[in-house]
Enzyme design. Structure first.
Site, PDB file in Angstrom:
ATOM      1  N   SER A  65       7.550  -3.912 -11.807  1.00  0.00           N
ATOM      2  CA  SER A  65       8.748  -4.944 -11.946  1.00  0.00           C
ATOM      3  C   SER A  65       8.427  -5.874 -13.176  1.00  0.00           C
ATOM      4  CB  SER A  65       8.739  -5.794 -10.640  1.00  0.00           C
ATOM      5  OG  SER A  65       7.238  -6.418 -10.246  1.00  0.00           O
ATOM      6  N   LEU A  67       7.774  -8.000 -16.456  1.00  0.00           N
ATOM      7  CA  LEU A  67       7.306  -7.734 -17.700  1.00  0.00           C
ATOM      8  C   LEU A  67       6.594  -6.358 -17.789  1.00  0.00           C
ATOM      9  CD1 LEU A  67       6.832  -8.548 -20.678  1.00  0.00           C
ATOM     10  CD2 LEU A  67       4.684  -9.621 -20.036  1.00  0.00           C
ATOM     11  N   SER A 197      -1.849 -15.727 -20.113  1.00  0.00           N
ATOM     12  CA  SER A 197      -0.915 -16.879 -19.856  1.00  0.00           C
ATOM     13  C   SER A 197      -1.134 -17.997 -20.618  1.00  0.00           C
ATOM     14  CB  SER A 197      -0.673 -17.340 -18.376  1.00  0.00           C
ATOM     15  OG  SER A 197       0.011 -18.441 -18.485  1.00  0.00           O
ATOM     16  N   TYR A 210      -4.100 -20.143 -10.272  1.00  0.00           N
ATOM     17  CA  TYR A 210      -3.575 -19.320 -11.580  1.00  0.00           C
ATOM     18  C   TYR A 210      -4.090 -19.755 -12.676  1.00  0.00           C
ATOM     19  CZ  TYR A 210      -0.080 -17.001 -14.316  1.00  0.00           C
ATOM     20  OH  TYR A 210       0.618 -16.222 -15.242  1.00  0.00           O
ATOM     21  N   LYS A 214      -6.484 -17.338 -15.255  1.00  0.00           N
ATOM     22  CA  LYS A 214      -6.299 -16.955 -16.737  1.00  0.00           C
ATOM     23  C   LYS A 214      -7.228 -17.590 -17.612  1.00  0.00           C
ATOM     24  CE  LYS A 214      -2.476 -14.575 -15.594  1.00  0.00           C
ATOM     25  NZ  LYS A 214      -2.462 -13.192 -15.766  1.00  0.00           N
ATOM     26  N   THR A 245      11.368 -13.821 -14.621  1.00  0.00           N
ATOM     27  CA  THR A 245      10.860 -12.681 -13.830  1.00  0.00           C
ATOM     28  C   THR A 245      10.828 -13.415 -12.354  1.00  0.00           C
ATOM     29  OG1 THR A 245       8.548 -12.717 -13.992  1.00  0.00           O
ATOM     30  CG2 THR A 245       9.546 -11.368 -15.498  1.00  0.00           C
TER      31      THR A 245
END
Length: 328
Positions: A65, A67, A197, A210, A214, A245
């Site tokens: 799914s 990217l 990211s 998150y 990252k 997305t």
């Protein structure tokens, strides 16, 4: 007075003729020469990029799914030998059918292999690595793309949620990379790519788990790049901004439930098709660190370094606004 006017006119004409001479005999040929050299350089760069990726064994995690799916398409079209990885085997089979049924291209394509496993399950990675290596016997490029997002306040978030995000976004890619590295080192050839990211470089409120995952990813793969130089293994960290997305829809919240909302910033994000093409170009050019974000997020990175006080104030203001909007 007439001789002076004549002299002035003659000087002006002389200047014009000199400028015409320089333009016609020096500037224009030099300009065309520079354009020609630049065009030749870009052409050679494209040829090298295509040659680098054609028939290369490319492993893509999170390929079913977003990217990852678009990366599968562009690398398949480029002639890479794909090993598609994801948790859902049925989705992997559907993607494989879609790729093999796509119109023929000038480049020879290869039927992808599939390896289904959960990157967040440490026990599954060793077996998955063996299966990946059985496909072609080696790996040229590993694209660590699989990931999960998060939305929530730090005070409300359980450490189990923090661990879940870290397991998928950091420990999983690190474990898979470490498992595949020995075969790359033995061949003295390989390319490790990680989709990080912009939040691996700056942190925004209500994204703590998150952003932390990252930031850890950026640090680990920066270290890896330095250590792998002696083995001629490339390491590329790609930091996109918002991409349109389902990442926010599938994000985990403070209590572990699914967020289920398409954020405005995500909805207005870049097309995953465009980003996948940029990823292809970055890998083909063996770039080390790539930022794929709009102007404001890119400027924020420099602001964080050059004017941290101002950056912190802006983030605090953002937190107040977001908190206020949720309470309304």
């Amino acid at each position: 007075m007439m001789p002076m006017a004549t002299t002035f006119t003659e000087k002006s004409l002389l200047k014009v003729r000199i400028m015409d001479f320089i333009t016609s005999t020096a500037i224009l040929p030099l300009l065309f020469g520079c354009v020609g050299i630049f065009s030749l350089f870009k052409l050679l760069q494209r040829i090298r990029m295509r040659a680098y990726l054609r028939n290369a064994v490319v492993v893509i995690t999170g390929a079913t799914s977003g990217l990852g799916r678009e990366c599968a398409r562009v690398f398949y079209t480029a002639g890479a030998k794909l090993v598609l990885c994801g948790r859902n085997r049925k989705a992997l089979e559907e993607l494989t059918k879609e790729l093999t049924a796509s119109p023929a291209t000038r480049v020879q394509t290869h039927k992808p292999y599939m390896v289904a496993f959960d990157l967040a399950d440490p026990g599954a990675i060793i077996a998955a690595t063996a299966e990946i290596l059985q496909c072609f016997g080696y790996v040229d490029v590993l694209i660590n793309n699989a990931g999960i997002s998060y939305r929530g306040a730090i005070v409300d978030t359980t450490t189990d949620v923090d661990k879940k995000v870290m397991e998928t976004n950091y420990f999983g890619p690190v474990a898979l990379t470490k498992a595949l590295l020995p075969s790359m080192i033995k061949r003295r050839q390989g390319h490790i790519v990680v989709i990080s990211s912009i939040q691996g470089k700056i942190s925004i409120p209500f994204r703590s788990a998150y952003a932390a995952s990252k930031h850890a990813t950026q640090a680990f793969f920066d270290c890896l790049r330095a250590e792998m130089e002696q083995y001629e293994i490339e390491v590329t960290v790609i930091s996109p901004g918002y991409i349109h997305t389902n990442l926010s829809l599938n994000a985990v919240t403070a209590d572990g439930s699914t967020y289920g909302v398409m954020d405005k910033t995500t909805a207005q994000g870049r097309s995953p098709v465009e980003v996948a093409r940029d990823v292809l170009a970055a890998v083909g050019k063996k770039k080390k660190d790539v930022i794929l974000a709009d102007l404001l997020p890119s400027l924020a990175i420099y602001l964080r370094t050059l004017a941290p006080g101002l950056f912190f104030s802006l983030m605090a203001s953002r937190a107040r606004k977001e908190r206020k909007s949720k309470n309304c």
